[in-house]
Design a protein around this motif. Structure first.
Motif: not given
Length: 227
Positions: A27-33, A93-96, A208-213
């Protein structure tokens, strides 16, 4: 009242071992890290706390409860409405696709677990993709799990998967991960109480932070998790 049977069903439904593929998503955590935005147990906890207060998981929890109540009352038209609403609320699209993949996997599992004569709940959505929150609510309704208890299990399951990804990516030790999960118990309880009180026209999120990640994760050079 929570019966032994409904409690056991909830434990199975909320288990990280449930074969719906939740473990394969960050859920975007990989990019956030990778960007250094989350780099410790403290920053991971801050992110989880914000998500529980006003993030996508807050909306998912609210949809899950509404799907549970509608399914329990036999109002399958309303279940479909909330499924469509949940799909439309996804900002990427990824989250959906993640929500649909996990939801469809859960429906297939329920088809295998429930007697043939009791599968109307599973087939009520027809051929359309089912969001995970809606599928979870349908299952909780069938097993007569009270909404408050089902919601606590739903949020706890999400936190377990997110922390599990953090343990691998930051990385954190297993003990640190368990300490974080334990310390988040008051936040989970508070989130349940807030979600149960929120009205339909008050549903909103700031993601928005989750969406960008999520959008950036697709092109991340090296990935452990599915986009």
């Amino acid at each position: 009242m929570v019966t032994n049977s409904s409690l056991l069903s909830l434990l199975q439904l909320a288990s990280p071992a449930l074969p719906v593929g939740a473990y394969s998503y960050s859920e975007g955590l990989e990019m956030l890290v990778e960007r250094g935005i989350i780099n410790s147990a403290e920053t991971l906890r801050n992110w989880i706390e914000q998500e529980l207060q006003e993030g996508a998981i807050f909306l998912d929890g609210a949809v899950m409860v509404r799907a549970l109540n509608a399914a329990y009352g036999g109002n399958w038209g309303k279940v479909q409405e909330w499924n469509h609403w949940s799909s439309a609320s996804r900002e990427t699209e990824e989250l959906r696709q993640q929500s649909w993949q996990m939801g469809n996997a859960l429906l297939r599992l329920l088809m295998a677990l429930w007697p043939v004569g009791n599968r109307g709940e599973v087939t009520a959505l027809g051929e359309e993709d089912c969001n995970f929150a809606v599928a979870f609510g349908i299952a909780a309704s069938y097993w007569q799990i009270p909404p408050e208890v089902a919601l606590l299990g739903y949020l706890h399951s999400w936190a377990c998967n997110f922390i599990g990804a953090g343990v691998k990516l930051i990385p954190l030790g297993q003990t640190a991960g368990q300490q974080l999960l334990f310390n988040l118990q008051p936040n989970l309880v508070t989130a349940v109480q807030t979600i149960l009180k929120v009205e339909d026209d008050e549903l909103s999120s700031c993601t928005w932070g989750l969406s960008l990640a999520s959008m950036q994760h697709e092109t991340q050079y090296s990935r452990l998790f599915r986009s």
